[in-house]
Design an enzyme around this catalytic site. Structure first.
Site, short mmCIF file in Angstrom:
data_model
loop_
_atom_site.label_atom_id
_atom_site.label_comp_id
_atom_site.label_asym_id
_atom_site.label_seq_id
_atom_site.Cartn_x
_atom_site.Cartn_y
_atom_site.Cartn_z
N HIS A 21 -0.01 1.58 0.41
CA HIS A 21 0.20 2.99 0.07
C HIS A 21 -0.27 3.92 1.19
O HIS A 21 0.12 5.09 1.23
CB HIS A 21 -0.49 3.35 -1.26
CG HIS A 21 -1.98 3.45 -1.18
ND1 HIS A 21 -2.83 2.44 -1.58
CD2 HIS A 21 -2.79 4.45 -0.76
CE1 HIS A 21 -4.08 2.82 -1.41
NE2 HIS A 21 -4.09 4.03 -0.92
N ASP A 56 -0.71 -4.44 -2.80
CA ASP A 56 -0.85 -3.17 -2.08
C ASP A 56 -1.43 -3.39 -0.68
O ASP A 56 -2.29 -2.64 -0.22
CB ASP A 56 -1.71 -2.19 -2.87
CG ASP A 56 -1.68 -0.77 -2.28
OD1 ASP A 56 -0.66 -0.43 -1.65
OD2 ASP A 56 -2.68 -0.03 -2.43
N THR A 64 -0.84 -9.25 -10.96
CA THR A 64 -0.69 -7.91 -10.38
C THR A 64 -1.61 -6.94 -11.11
O THR A 64 -1.47 -5.73 -10.97
CB THR A 64 0.76 -7.42 -10.48
OG1 THR A 64 1.15 -7.40 -11.87
CG2 THR A 64 1.69 -8.31 -9.71
N SER A 87 -9.24 3.89 1.66
CA SER A 87 -8.26 2.86 1.33
C SER A 87 -7.88 2.06 2.57
O SER A 87 -7.56 2.63 3.62
CB SER A 87 -7.01 3.49 0.73
OG SER A 87 -7.30 4.09 -0.51
N GLY A 93 9.84 -17.09 -15.25
CA GLY A 93 10.56 -16.25 -16.20
C GLY A 93 10.13 -16.43 -17.65
O GLY A 93 10.98 -16.50 -18.54
N ARG A 121 0.95 -16.78 -23.81
CA ARG A 121 -0.27 -16.46 -24.58
C ARG A 121 -1.27 -17.58 -24.37
O ARG A 121 -0.94 -18.75 -24.58
CB ARG A 121 0.05 -16.27 -26.06
CG ARG A 121 -1.20 -16.05 -26.93
CD ARG A 121 -0.83 -15.62 -28.33
NE ARG A 121 0.03 -16.58 -29.00
CZ ARG A 121 -0.41 -17.65 -29.66
NH1 ARG A 121 -1.71 -17.92 -29.70
NH2 ARG A 121 0.43 -18.46 -30.28
#
Length: 355
Positions: A105, A135, A192, A209, A268, A272
């Protein structure tokens, strides 16, 4: 008589020892100085050296750079004058030949990126690649013999470790904040969420950052990333900041340098976790047209093994899938209605859904 002889022997031995010590002190002046320094100076106890992290900062600081990213807006609405928007960040020199890690970013959509070293040298940087999930971005400057952040490949951080965040907050110049690691992150490619990051309470502000999080030896612990954010603005959250763990950041950097991007395998399914002390996970959803869908995996399947690896929890399984090259076939061991099955699945690339 025997007792008196023994006492006499002890006294004589002690006397000889004291006499030898006095003679040695008289003959060696340095011993007198050391003795004085170790006990009293002018009749007062000597003060202990204050606790300091200066050595760590001196080792790591020269490898932490300031990054300025400029977006040039040439829209007609601004007539003939282009407007520049400059963003501030930090970066870490990972290699003497010019590879620098920072946050994506910080340099996202930038037209110009400049890197300033602590000695005042300035370089134009080229974006080699980035990874939106962590990031992270890798920059390259044309330079050699650059100062490199101390790194240790076998470094494992623990909750409670003292850490120092080094960066350029608010363009004030290189600044150090201190804290501890509050919770440790994982080093796999799959997650993520915030669980993937190191959580710490060393303050991260705008400009920090992409800077370095180091331990008290000056070794890189992580890449400073972000402050905790949430949807409820009324809660005043303090002392929760995040950094990408070193091992994961280094893994991402190597993949970007070699491939220009990070390639992740994709199965895909939604999952749980099973209750405590139970191994594996249950499939709760299957994405249409995904590798799992095409292989015949179903909702309710209990996955306990991938290839020859026993599955202990969901993050482990997702990391195995994420680090499997697309096009590779893996064998998934599962239970379906109390029947043990082994189903081969051809892994696809994340974000690339076959038609």
């Amino acid at each position: 008589m025997k007792l008196l002889d023994f006492i006499k022997y002890i006294v004589q031995s002690a006397s000889y020892g004291v006499l030898a010590a006095v003679i040695l002190i008289l003959l060696v002046p340095e011993l007198r100085t050391q003795l004085a320094n170790s006990t009293f100076v002018q009749g007062e106890p000597t003060e202990e050296a204050p606790l300091s992290y200066a050595k760590a900062v001196n080792r790591a600081g020269p490898a932490v750079v300031n990054i300025y990213s400029t977006d040039i807006n040439n829209s007609r609405s601004y007539a003939r004058t282009a407007r520049n928007n400059t963003r501030l960040g930090s970066g870490v020199i990972m290699d003497a030949n010019g590879y620098i890690l920072t946050n994506y970013h910080v340099v996202q959509n930038a037209d110009l990126v400049s890197v300033w070293l602590q000695n005042g040298q300035r370089y134009d940087a080229v974006l080699i690649g980035f990874d939106i999930f962590t990031d992270l971005a890798v920059l390259k400057v044309e330079a050699t013999n650059l100062p490199v952040i101390p790194q240790r490949e076998d470094l494992d951080s623990l909750s409670g470790d003292v850490v120092l965040a080094i960066g350029n907050p608010l363009n004030l110049g290189q600044t150090v904040t201190q804290g501890i690691i509050s919770a440790i992150g994982r080093n796999g490619l799959s997650s993520t969420s915030y669980l993937q990051f190191l959580q710490m309470d060393a303050a991260i502000n705008e400009g920090n950052s992409g800077g370095a999080l180091v331990n008290t030896n000056g070794e890189l612990v992580g890449i400073n990333s972000r402050k905790f954010t949430q949807r409820n603005p009324q809660l005043n959250v303090q002392g929760i900041f995040f950094a990408v763990p070193y091992k994961l950041a280094n893994k991402i950097m190597q993949k970007i340098i070699e491939q220009g991007r990070v390639i992740r395998g994709w199965l895909g399914v939604d999952t749980r976790q099973l209750p405590a002390n139970n191994k594996g996970f249950i499939i709760t959803a299957v994405t249409p047209n995904s590798p799992a869908f095409k292989a015949g995996l179903k909702i309710g399947d209990l996955v306990y093994q991938i290839d020859d690896i026993a599955i202990t929890d969901v993050p482990q399984a997702l990391d195995i899938v994420a680090e499997t090259p697309p096009g590779t076939t893996i064998n998934i061991g599962l239970y379906r209605k109390n029947q043990a099955l082994t189903i081969p699945v051809v892994i696809a690339e994340l974000n690339t859904i076959p038609k």
